[in-house]
Design an enzyme around this catalytic site. Structure first.
Site, PDB file in Angstrom:
ATOM      1  N   LYS A 184      42.372  40.181  56.829  1.00 30.27           N
ATOM      2  CA  LYS A 184      42.739  38.773  56.970  1.00 30.27           C
ATOM      3  C   LYS A 184      43.909  38.741  57.939  1.00 30.27           C
ATOM      4  CE  LYS A 184      42.384  34.408  55.704  1.00 30.27           C
ATOM      5  NZ  LYS A 184      41.193  33.545  55.827  1.00 30.27           N
ATOM      6  N   ASP A 241      37.829  46.047  46.540  1.00 33.57           N
ATOM      7  CA  ASP A 241      37.436  45.834  45.145  1.00 33.57           C
ATOM      8  C   ASP A 241      36.519  44.619  45.054  1.00 33.57           C
ATOM      9  OD1 ASP A 241      37.504  46.044  42.269  1.00 33.57           O
ATOM     10  OD2 ASP A 241      38.862  44.324  42.305  1.00 33.57           O
ATOM     11  N   ASP A 245      31.997  44.354  44.521  1.00 32.47           N
ATOM     12  CA  ASP A 245      31.220  43.638  43.497  1.00 32.47           C
ATOM     13  C   ASP A 245      30.203  42.708  44.167  1.00 32.47           C
ATOM     14  OD1 ASP A 245      32.650  44.870  41.452  1.00 32.47           O
ATOM     15  OD2 ASP A 245      32.971  43.015  40.341  1.00 32.47           O
TER      16      ASP A 245
HETATM   17  C1  IPM Z   1      36.895  49.078  40.180  1.00 24.77           C
HETATM   18  C2  IPM Z   1      37.547  48.376  39.026  1.00 24.77           C
HETATM   19  C3  IPM Z   1      39.009  48.786  38.962  1.00 24.77           C
HETATM   20  C4  IPM Z   1      39.658  48.351  40.261  1.00 24.77           C
HETATM   21  C5  IPM Z   1      39.806  48.224  37.762  1.00 24.77           C
HETATM   22  C6  IPM Z   1      39.144  48.574  36.463  1.00 24.77           C
HETATM   23  C7  IPM Z   1      41.229  48.687  37.788  1.00 24.77           C
HETATM   24  O1  IPM Z   1      37.395  47.009  39.124  1.00 24.77           O
HETATM   25  O2  IPM Z   1      36.845  50.312  40.179  1.00 24.77           O
HETATM   26  O3  IPM Z   1      36.404  48.394  41.092  1.00 24.77           O
HETATM   27  O4  IPM Z   1      40.128  47.207  40.379  1.00 24.77           O
HETATM   28  O5  IPM Z   1      39.706  49.167  41.166  1.00 24.77           O
HETATM   29 MN    MN Z   2      36.170  46.389  40.809  1.00 26.18          MN
END
Ligand code: IPM
Ligand code: MN
Length: 340
Positions: A184, A241, A245
């Site tokens: 960003k 992170d 997802d």
């Molecule tokens: C991941 C998880 C971890 C992160 C958490 C559980 C600390 O979300 O491995 O992606 O944020 O890295």
């Molecule tokens: Mn994560």
């Protein structure tokens, strides 16, 4: 009989479905003919609730000495308020990542049939020891109207550069060698400028890699609308992170997403874990998808130099066409074993 000594692997099954999916992964590794010398470590939410133990220096040092660490999932059930946020995340998982200097979080994604990324593979290389995760900051006057909370993002030249160099090296191995920096830079001008300059500099070492840049908000659109444009994404700890997802959802579900927390210098054991969490609601139902854990074990085998077994398991997973939701944990595991 192999003359090599068997690899010493610490297994942290952890909480929720963690032990189920790591057991499935270990079953597949054994079926592929790799003998592991495993040691179980009872760590995570259940352990903490039982006796207050999270992780101490001695255990961390013990973990350092293994050839690899295989982790299932850590965390209490959603809504369980007995463990404050951060106790396990910072005290256990991040402590291992930082303490063993696992500076790359490598997350490969393979688009499952019918997903938005159907048939396309790409990877996220997430910086894993710095950024907003570094722990910089604090609070003043907590609970008063004049409360102050800061949480800074730490970005070192050294930390960014080693991560970016790893990402370029991976990108250079692709048929279509392409690296996208996601940041960003228009708002986070200090950190963004550092990342941008480091990418430009390291790019000169990899003339065969096409380099692209996107702001993280735009990358969220492209990941959904056009995931095929990506080869390797390199980004900071927090963006990585979140994007991983999203990438999991776009490629067929988080149940397929594997990760490797790597210390390429091997001064500490690398950690392999599914991207997903403990999913306590699925415990004992045979509904957890073991593929993320199995693919994490594939990454572990690659790291251990067991390329042949890694390739065979990865092929078996790629050839697997069953419905994971119908087959369940044991059915998926069995089908993958049969395809080896
Ligand atoms: C991941 C998880 C971890 C992160 C958490 C559980 C600390 O979300 O491995 O992606 O944020 O890295
Ligand atoms: Mn994560």
């Amino acid at each position: 009989m192999s003359e090599r000594r068997s690899h010493r692997v610490a297994v942290i099954g952890g909480d929720g479905i963690g032990p189920e999916v790591t057991a499935a992964a270990l079953e597949v590794v054994a079926a592929a003919g790799v003998a592991l010398n495993t040691s179980d470590f009872d760590l995570g939410a259940a352990r903490y609730l039982r006796d207050g133990f999270v992780l101490d220096d001695a255990t961390l040092e013990e973990l350092r000495g293994f050839d690899a660490l295989l982790l299932g999932a850590i965390g209490p059930a959603i809504g369980d308020t007995r463990i404050a946020g951060g106790v396990l995340e910072r005290g256990l998982l991040l402590r291992i990542r930082f303490g063993l200097d696992l500076y790359v979080n490598y997350r490969p994604f393979a688009g499952q049939a019918g997903s938005l990324a159907d048939g396309h593979s790409f990877a996220i290389v997430r910086e894993n020891t710095e950024g907003p995760y570094g722990g910089e900051g604090g609070v003043l006057r907590r609970g008063t109207p004049h409360e102050v909370a800061t949480q800074g993002s730490v970005n070192t030249r050294f930390g960014v550069e080693r991560c970016v160099r790893f990402a370029f090296a991976r990108a250079s191995q692709l048929d279509r060698a392409k690296l996208t920096l996601v940041h960003k830079t228009n708002v986070l001008t200090f950190a963004g400028d550092l990342w941008q300059r480091v990418v430009h500099q390291v790019a000169t070492e990899f003339p065969g890699v096409a380099v692209d840049y996107q702001h993280v908000d735009a990358a969220c659109i492209y990941l959904v609308n056009d995931p095929q444009r990506y080869g390797v994404i390199v980004t900071d700890n927090l963006f990585g992170d979140i994007l991983s997802d999203l990438a999991g959802a776009v490629t067929g579900g988080i149940g397929y997403a594997a990760s490797a927390n790597l210390n390429p210098t091997k001064s500490g054991a690398s950690l392999f874990e599914p991207v997903h969490g403990a999913a306590h609601d699925l415990v004992g139902t045979n509904r957890a998808n073991p593929i993320a854990a199995i693919m994490s074990a594939v990454l572990m085998l690659e790291h251990l130099g067991e390329e042949d077994a890694a390739r065979r398991i990865a092929r078996a997973v790629a050839d697997f066409e069953g419905d994971a939701a119908l087959l369940g944990t044991s059915g998926v595991t069995q089908q993958i074993r049969e395809r080896l």
